[in-house]
Design a protein around this motif. Structure first.
Motif, mmCIF file in Angstrom:
data_model
loop_
_atom_site.group_PDB
_atom_site.id
_atom_site.type_symbol
_atom_site.label_atom_id
_atom_site.label_comp_id
_atom_site.label_asym_id
_atom_site.label_seq_id
_atom_site.Cartn_x
_atom_site.Cartn_y
_atom_site.Cartn_z
ATOM 1 N N ARG A 89 -59.417 -43.236 -166.405
ATOM 2 C CA ARG A 89 -60.094 -41.715 -166.806
ATOM 3 C C ARG A 89 -60.852 -41.393 -165.885
ATOM 4 N NH1 ARG A 89 -61.721 -43.752 -172.869
ATOM 5 N NH2 ARG A 89 -59.870 -44.411 -173.849
ATOM 6 N N SER A 90 -60.924 -41.685 -164.763
ATOM 7 C CA SER A 90 -61.881 -41.451 -163.704
ATOM 8 C C SER A 90 -61.511 -40.171 -163.013
ATOM 9 C CB SER A 90 -62.419 -42.095 -162.614
ATOM 10 O OG SER A 90 -60.931 -42.220 -162.025
ATOM 11 N N ASP A 91 -62.485 -39.118 -162.530
ATOM 12 C CA ASP A 91 -61.992 -38.253 -161.595
ATOM 13 C C ASP A 91 -61.391 -38.238 -160.263
ATOM 14 O OD1 ASP A 91 -63.423 -35.498 -163.731
ATOM 15 O OD2 ASP A 91 -65.255 -37.825 -163.043
ATOM 16 N N ILE A 92 -61.926 -39.142 -159.566
ATOM 17 C CA ILE A 92 -61.197 -39.926 -158.487
ATOM 18 C C ILE A 92 -61.413 -41.218 -158.288
ATOM 19 C CG2 ILE A 92 -61.178 -39.604 -156.111
ATOM 20 C CD1 ILE A 92 -62.547 -37.241 -156.135
ATOM 21 N N PHE A 93 -59.739 -41.594 -158.327
ATOM 22 C CA PHE A 93 -59.957 -43.183 -158.821
ATOM 23 C C PHE A 93 -59.455 -43.381 -157.337
ATOM 24 C CE2 PHE A 93 -57.020 -47.363 -158.404
ATOM 25 C CZ PHE A 93 -58.053 -48.185 -158.971
ATOM 26 N N VAL A 94 -60.422 -45.061 -156.508
ATOM 27 C CA VAL A 94 -59.769 -45.315 -154.652
ATOM 28 C C VAL A 94 -59.817 -46.775 -155.392
ATOM 29 C CG1 VAL A 94 -61.186 -45.463 -152.737
ATOM 30 C CG2 VAL A 94 -61.500 -43.983 -154.276
ATOM 31 N N GLY A 95 -59.046 -47.908 -154.507
ATOM 32 C CA GLY A 95 -58.326 -49.117 -154.634
ATOM 33 C C GLY A 95 -57.740 -49.006 -153.549
ATOM 34 N N ASN A 96 -57.222 -50.554 -154.099
ATOM 35 C CA ASN A 96 -56.950 -51.358 -152.946
ATOM 36 C C ASN A 96 -55.414 -51.614 -152.942
ATOM 37 O OD1 ASN A 96 -55.427 -53.765 -151.889
ATOM 38 N ND2 ASN A 96 -57.288 -53.775 -150.811
ATOM 39 N N SER A 97 -54.583 -50.786 -152.135
ATOM 40 C CA SER A 97 -53.033 -50.744 -152.178
ATOM 41 C C SER A 97 -52.022 -52.049 -152.066
ATOM 42 C CB SER A 97 -52.245 -49.964 -150.843
ATOM 43 O OG SER A 97 -52.516 -50.842 -149.530
ATOM 44 N N PHE A 98 -52.857 -53.231 -152.157
ATOM 45 C CA PHE A 98 -52.361 -54.923 -152.481
ATOM 46 C C PHE A 98 -53.169 -55.181 -153.665
ATOM 47 C CE2 PHE A 98 -51.230 -54.044 -148.192
ATOM 48 C CZ PHE A 98 -49.662 -54.961 -147.454
ATOM 49 N N SER A 99 -53.559 -54.542 -154.449
ATOM 50 C CA SER A 99 -54.179 -54.655 -155.404
ATOM 51 C C SER A 99 -52.748 -54.776 -157.197
ATOM 52 C CB SER A 99 -55.152 -54.608 -156.205
ATOM 53 O OG SER A 99 -55.806 -54.880 -157.394
ATOM 54 N N THR A 100 -52.255 -55.428 -158.024
ATOM 55 C CA THR A 100 -51.573 -54.800 -159.046
ATOM 56 C C THR A 100 -52.700 -53.884 -159.822
ATOM 57 O OG1 THR A 100 -50.732 -57.441 -158.992
ATOM 58 C CG2 THR A 100 -50.522 -56.028 -160.388
ATOM 59 N N PHE A 101 -53.764 -54.088 -159.667
ATOM 60 C CA PHE A 101 -53.993 -53.734 -160.699
ATOM 61 C C PHE A 101 -54.815 -51.941 -160.494
ATOM 62 C CE2 PHE A 101 -58.685 -51.519 -162.014
ATOM 63 C CZ PHE A 101 -58.957 -52.185 -163.427
ATOM 64 N N SER A 102 -55.189 -52.343 -159.127
ATOM 65 C CA SER A 102 -55.723 -50.484 -158.199
ATOM 66 C C SER A 102 -53.786 -50.193 -158.422
ATOM 67 C CB SER A 102 -55.929 -51.132 -157.332
ATOM 68 O OG SER A 102 -56.912 -51.491 -157.094
ATOM 69 N N SER A 103 -52.453 -50.793 -158.069
ATOM 70 C CA SER A 103 -51.166 -49.924 -157.768
ATOM 71 C C SER A 103 -51.119 -49.897 -159.287
ATOM 72 C CB SER A 103 -50.434 -51.477 -157.575
ATOM 73 O OG SER A 103 -50.194 -51.644 -156.321
ATOM 74 N N LEU A 104 -51.556 -49.961 -160.259
ATOM 75 C CA LEU A 104 -51.031 -49.832 -161.605
ATOM 76 C C LEU A 104 -51.655 -48.551 -162.460
ATOM 77 C CD1 LEU A 104 -49.317 -52.153 -164.240
ATOM 78 C CD2 LEU A 104 -48.513 -50.920 -162.097
ATOM 79 N N VAL A 105 -53.217 -48.805 -161.928
ATOM 80 C CA VAL A 105 -53.654 -47.497 -162.617
ATOM 81 C C VAL A 105 -53.279 -46.377 -161.616
ATOM 82 C CG1 VAL A 105 -55.586 -46.371 -162.252
ATOM 83 C CG2 VAL A 105 -55.663 -48.696 -162.723
ATOM 84 N N VAL A 106 -52.844 -46.069 -160.539
ATOM 85 C CA VAL A 106 -52.263 -45.057 -159.543
ATOM 86 C C VAL A 106 -50.864 -44.539 -160.501
ATOM 87 C CG1 VAL A 106 -51.412 -44.292 -157.732
ATOM 88 C CG2 VAL A 106 -53.327 -45.756 -157.104
ATOM 89 N N LEU A 107 -50.275 -45.582 -160.380
ATOM 90 C CA LEU A 107 -48.876 -45.766 -161.383
ATOM 91 C C LEU A 107 -48.853 -44.629 -162.341
ATOM 92 C CD1 LEU A 107 -45.767 -47.715 -162.168
ATOM 93 C CD2 LEU A 107 -46.261 -46.714 -163.618
ATOM 94 N N ASP A 108 -50.355 -44.943 -163.508
ATOM 95 C CA ASP A 108 -50.047 -44.321 -164.664
ATOM 96 C C ASP A 108 -50.871 -42.683 -164.476
ATOM 97 O OD1 ASP A 108 -50.742 -44.017 -166.909
ATOM 98 O OD2 ASP A 108 -51.886 -45.573 -167.494
ATOM 99 N N ARG A 109 -51.314 -42.535 -163.292
ATOM 100 C CA ARG A 109 -52.085 -41.414 -163.156
ATOM 101 C C ARG A 109 -51.282 -40.270 -161.963
ATOM 102 N NH1 ARG A 109 -58.321 -41.748 -162.418
ATOM 103 N NH2 ARG A 109 -58.398 -39.873 -161.049
ATOM 104 N N THR A 110 -50.487 -41.044 -161.227
ATOM 105 C CA THR A 110 -49.435 -40.401 -161.111
ATOM 106 C C THR A 110 -48.228 -39.744 -162.069
ATOM 107 O OG1 THR A 110 -49.338 -41.971 -159.356
ATOM 108 C CG2 THR A 110 -47.232 -40.289 -159.324
ATOM 109 N N GLN A 111 -47.719 -40.607 -162.992
ATOM 110 C CA GLN A 111 -47.091 -40.138 -164.154
ATOM 111 C C GLN A 111 -47.937 -38.894 -164.945
ATOM 112 O OE1 GLN A 111 -46.102 -43.885 -166.136
ATOM 113 N NE2 GLN A 111 -44.485 -43.419 -166.679
ATOM 114 N N LYS A 112 -49.234 -38.818 -165.076
ATOM 115 C CA LYS A 112 -50.770 -38.513 -165.597
ATOM 116 C C LYS A 112 -50.082 -36.700 -165.183
ATOM 117 C CE LYS A 112 -53.077 -40.588 -168.179
ATOM 118 N NZ LYS A 112 -53.286 -40.154 -169.879
#
Length: 441
Positions: free
Chosen positions: A358-381
């Motif tokens: 739900r954040s306005d901007i998300f910053v994560g690690n591209s080798f983290s599964t957690f980060s990757s699925l957050v980005v996938l979810d945000r990409t769909q949105k």
């Protein structure tokens, strides 16, 4: 009475041998038969009508898209383990396996704890304690369905599917096995029971968009969503306070940083760098801070929420060293530790997932599964909003990878490539990410 007198016998005033008498007799017989037999025929007819629904109650209710679940056949999988997002991937893989076999997936057991090596210490938790069962089946009605164990008619009608082990068990062999189990005689069994390792380790046969379709159907239960609401509200409070102090007219947004610097991650990422011969996986606290402050177009002030596994964190100085105008906070500073502590690990991770999502901007690690699925979810949105541009902070749902250098030494802009032929890059990480339009479906 002699024969000569028989012709004088009468029935209802008519001679017995007259045509009229015979007709009357036939009418009487017909009435008797009708009175005796017709109720029985009606009864049989009613049973016949009922049998239309008793023979196969599900078939008449299924749409064409649900025909893959006809006869209520099921797939049963082992308990799903590891972290939240590995479990989500494992669940999606199990769903896609069930879909290929034209079966419902029996509602699996997840793992509330993270002791994945000590199987006897795993704390099981039912799927519907984390995700909404009814919502999943409603959202995925055209794609795949979950079933309850109570739907099984014959518990002994089972055939085991042993997932292959070892280096000789290839992707091709695994796919051939699934094709085999989709045909006779295996397709006649009510239950196909998978015997083997956690589904996260199964071979991958499906494109990223199929996984994304399953993830779209996963909705956290209301309790988890409400807990995340409380945390987000506390973060927004920090922004509101800064807004009042500075006399600003616009709300102060927040950046969620999935800060992977815990001891278990540092051990894992260093080994991964050695094995893959890549130097862009591990990031120090200082590097993460430097990348975040260099995001092009970042507006000040900005609240920085640090999503970190507190129990595994050895560095207590993560709030120190941020530039002026960047307002870092974490669970302790927000006063939300008790919200997390009353839940098992899996639920804690789910709360943090929603806070990051739900954040306005998300910053994560591209080798983290957690980060990757957050980005996938945000990409769909992001795709749903119809943005022509998917790069930069001015888009909806922007995401970045701090382990990869982007423009002006900031983090690299990141969206999920939903045209990928597999989920490899998301399951195990990748340094090949972008925010180009090729990532659209």
């Amino acid at each position: 009475m002699d024969i000569s007198n028989r012709k004088h016998l009468r029935f209802l005033g008519l001679p017995l041998n007259s045509l009229a008498c015979k007709c009357v007799a036939l009418v009487v017989i017909a009435l008797v038969l009708r009175a005796v037999l017709l109720p029985r025929l009606y009864e049989l007819g009613g049973l016949f009508e009922q049998s239309k629904f008793l023979v196969a109650p599900n078939v008449s209710l299924l749409s064409d898209s649900e025909s893959l679940m006809e006869k209520s056949k099921f797939l049963e999988v082992p308990q799903i383990i590891w972290g939240l997002n590995n479990q989500k991937i494992a669940f999606a893989r199990a769903c896609l396996t069930a879909r290929m076999l034209k079966r419902k997936l029996l509602m699996p057991s997840l793992s509330a704890s993270l002791f994945y090596k000590e199987v006897d210490l795993l704390q099981p938790i039912s799927f519907d304690k984390v995700f909404q069962f009814g919502s999943f089946n409603s959202r995925c009605s055209e794609f795949v369905q979950l079933g309850h164990y109570s739907e099984i008619s014959n518990q002994s009608d089972v055939v085991e599917l042993q997932k292959g082990l070892g280096r000789r068990w290839t992707v091709e062999k695994d796919f051939e096995q699934l094709v085999q189990f989709s045909k006779q005689p295996y397709d006649q069994y009510e239950i196909v029971k998978v015997v083997g390792k956690n589904p996260f380790l199964w071979h991958d046969h499906w494109p990223a968009k199929d996984y994304a379709r399953v993830f779209e159907c996963l909705v956290f239960v209301e309790q988890i969503s409400k807990e995340a609401d409380k945390v987000v509200s506390k973060i927004r409070d920090v922004g509101r306070e800064a807004r009042q102090q500075m006399g600003l007219s616009q709300p102060v947004p927040y950046v969620a940083v999935h800060m992977r610097i815990e001891k278990d991650w540092m051990i894992h990422c260093k080994k991964l760098e050695q094995r893959l011969n890549i130097s862009e996986i591990c990031s120090s606290k200082e590097e993460i801070m430097d990348r975040v402050r260099n995001i092009i177009g970042l507006k000040i002030p900005m609240v920085i929420y640090l999503a970190v596994a507190d129990s595994l964190l050895e560095d207590n100085s993560i709030l120190n060293g941020w530039n002026e105008g960047l307002l870092p906070c974490e669970k302790k500073k927000l006063g939300v530790v008790e919200i997390y502590k009353k839940h098992p690990y899996l639920i804690q991770s789910a709360i943090d997932y929603l806070v990051c999502l739900r954040s306005d901007i998300f910053v994560g690690n591209s080798f983290s599964t957690f980060s990757s699925l957050v980005v996938l979810d945000r990409t769909q949105k992001m795709i749903e909003t119809g943005d022509a541009n998917m790069c930069g902070v001015d888009t909806h749902w922007p995401s970045f990878a701090y382990n990869l250098a982007g423009e002006s030494n900031g983090p690299r802009a990141w969206v999920t490539n939903l045209s990928d032929s597999s989920l490899q890059s998301i399951s195990y990480g990748s340094n090949h990410i972008s925010c180009s339009l090729t990532s659209r479906l």
